[in-house]
Design an enzyme around this catalytic site. Structure first.
Site, short mmCIF file in Angstrom:
data_model
loop_
_atom_site.label_atom_id
_atom_site.label_comp_id
_atom_site.label_asym_id
_atom_site.label_seq_id
_atom_site.Cartn_x
_atom_site.Cartn_y
_atom_site.Cartn_z
N GLU A 167 116.44 113.59 17.85
CA GLU A 167 115.76 112.70 18.79
C GLU A 167 115.28 111.37 18.20
O GLU A 167 114.08 111.12 18.08
CB GLU A 167 114.58 113.44 19.44
CG GLU A 167 114.99 114.71 20.16
CD GLU A 167 113.91 115.26 21.08
OE1 GLU A 167 112.77 114.78 21.01
OE2 GLU A 167 114.22 116.14 21.89
N GLU A 352 118.46 121.51 22.98
CA GLU A 352 117.10 121.85 23.40
C GLU A 352 117.00 121.74 24.90
O GLU A 352 117.46 120.76 25.49
CB GLU A 352 116.05 120.90 22.80
CG GLU A 352 115.73 121.15 21.37
CD GLU A 352 114.63 120.22 20.84
OE1 GLU A 352 113.73 119.82 21.61
OE2 GLU A 352 114.70 119.90 19.65
C1 FCB Z 1 111.39 117.77 21.76
C2 FCB Z 1 111.26 118.05 20.28
C3 FCB Z 1 110.77 119.43 19.95
C4 FCB Z 1 109.72 119.90 20.92
C5 FCB Z 1 110.20 119.73 22.34
C6 FCB Z 1 109.23 120.23 23.38
O1 FCB Z 1 111.19 116.42 21.99
O2 FCB Z 1 112.50 117.88 19.64
O3 FCB Z 1 110.32 119.42 18.62
O4 FCB Z 1 108.54 119.23 20.68
O5 FCB Z 1 110.46 118.39 22.58
#
Ligand code: FCB
Length: 443
Positions: A167, A352
């Site tokens: 990210e 994610e």
């Molecule tokens: C993302 C991050 C992870 C976690 C999630 C909820 O932005 O990569 O570490 O904090 O959000």
């Protein structure tokens, strides 16, 4: 859950994700100080000034945690390797204990028949490098490349896939413009530099990985669906600019070697000198792209603000414990858009996706029906994208465990496994059991 493995192409991997600082316990095993330790120790930055010193004590409990993944019938584990654990000063002296830990971790993942998906940087900038400006320093790419060499020299022979960074938008914009994450800056010049250097660091690390013959190298980007709050031209322009800053700045640089004009205009006068010469290093083939997706934002113009002068309006959709609108269609949108406009057939992984809720243990169980639906609907959105031609190869839930949610400390629970931070007892939630059942069918 309304899916089985048979709904997905052969070899599709299901897994869960974590990150080093959020679970390991950074006070163990000789890890160096990071900018998150000092950010958390500064009044007003983090919920109750909590830090990752103990977190989920995964440093000592990783074998049990990996059993949880295996028992959920998962195929893969996404984890990260902390820069400051491996190189406590960011450069120079290697912490052998740190390397030994990741060596044991990777062996333990493989011993359970799971595929290790590694991320090199999930936000542990060593304090010694933060002192030198961290992501605003033009040398950060080289420092990061050196770290990549050290850690891959130890575990690179056994990981299934490696991502350079997690990210970059959070690393750069959230942390240097909005100031919500470490190092908590709010400065457009620092932002423009970090926005460029984070991409450059990706490129340099890719070169180092290629030179080592490392297979399956990529990056994990987060995508936020910016939609106009209404039909006005100004709302459309606000959504486009937000999309430029959050999404296109990174994917366009990596896959096409350019930055969106609309964002460059805002950074005018602040970009590091000679940035154009770095674009060739940033724009090199990746073997896979990780897609993190959580929510959408309804954008409008903020007439009283300076550039980028955008704001998000209240969203009528149901929200998670983070107050994030639940919008599975956004995931399908990005998977199809990325494959059509940017990466073609390059494998995409949802690295994610997940949600926070105020979960509690009741008589040894943790009911979390909202999460069950959330996971189901997002996995079905990935399936829909596959039917529209996107080459999606896997889905990782964020997160395996409740953990340190950055500025929210331990207040937000994203896990499919509940963690009691007093006792470190793990209790699988109902969503964990539902996933385990759905994934039980033949691989
Ligand atoms: C993302 C991050 C992870 C976690 C999630 C909820 O932005 O990569 O570490 O904090 O959000």
């Amino acid at each position: 859950m309304n899916f089985t493995r048979a709904d997905f192409p052969d070899g599709f991997v299901f897994g869960a994700a974590t990150a080093a600082y959020q679970i390991e316990g950074h006070s163990f095993g000789g890890a160096g100080s990071t900018h998150w330790d000092t950010f958390a120790a500064t009044q007003g930055n983090v919920f109750k000034a909590q830090d990752g010193a103990i977190a989920c004590d995964h440093y000592h409990k990783f074998e049990d945690d990996l059993d949880l993944l295996k028992d959920a019938n998962m195929d893969a584990y996404r984890f990260s390797t902390s820069w400051a654990r491996v190189l406590p000063e960011g450069r120079g002296q290697v912490n052998q204990e740190g390397l030994d830990f990741y060596d044991r971790l990777v062996d333990a993942i493989l011993a359970r028949g799971l595929k290790p998906f590694q991320t090199l940087y999930h936000w542990e900038m060593p304090s010694a490098l933060a002192d030198l400006g961290g992501w605003t320093n033009p040398d950060v790419g080289k420092w990061f490349g050196d770290f990549a060499d050290v850690i891959m020299g130890r575990i690179g022979d056994r990981v299934e896939a490696v991502a350079t960074l997690n990210e970059p938008w959070c690393v750069a914009f959230l942390s240097h413009y909005l100031g919500h994450h470490a190092p908590g800056q709010r400065d457009i010049r620092a932002t423009a530099r970090a926005m460029h250097h984070v991409n450059l660091a990706h490129g340099v690390a890719m070169e180092r990985l290629r030179a080592r013959g490392q297979k399956n190298c990529g990056i994990v980007l987060n995508f936020d669906y910016a939609q106009p709050a209404d039909d006005s031209d100004s709302a459309r322009a606000a959504a486009d600019l937000q999309d430029g800053i959050f999404n296109r700045w990174f994917i366009e640089a990596i896959t096409k070697g350019t930055y969106p004009e609309v964002v460059l205009k805002g950074f005018e006068g602040h970009m590091p000198k000679g940035w154009e010469d770095d674009m060739a290093v940033i724009n090199q083939p990746i073997d896979w792209l990780g897609v993190n997706y959580y929510t959408r934002h309804l954008m409008s113009e903020d007439v009283s603000a300076v550039w980028p002068a955008v704001k998000s309006e209240d969203d009528p959709l149901p929200k998670t414990g983070m107050d994030w609108a639940i919008y599975p269609d956004g995931l399908k949108h990005f998977l199809t858009r990325l494959s059509k406009d940017y990466v073609g057939d390059t494998p995409l992984y949802v690295t994610e996706n997940g949600m926070a809720w105020d979960d509690d243990v009741v008589d040894g169980e943790v009911p979390d029906p909202v999460r069950e639906n959330f996971v189901n609907d997002h996995i079905l959105a990935a399936k829909a994208a596959i039917s529209e031609g996107a080459n999606v190869k896997g889905f990782f839930y964020w997160s395996l465990l409740d953990n340190y949610e950055w500025a929210f400390g331990y207040d937000k629970r994203f896990g499919i496994v509940h963690v009691d931070y007093e006792t470190q007892v793990r209790t699988p939630k109902a969503s964990y059991h539902a996933l385990a059942t759905a994934l039980r069918s033949n691989r």
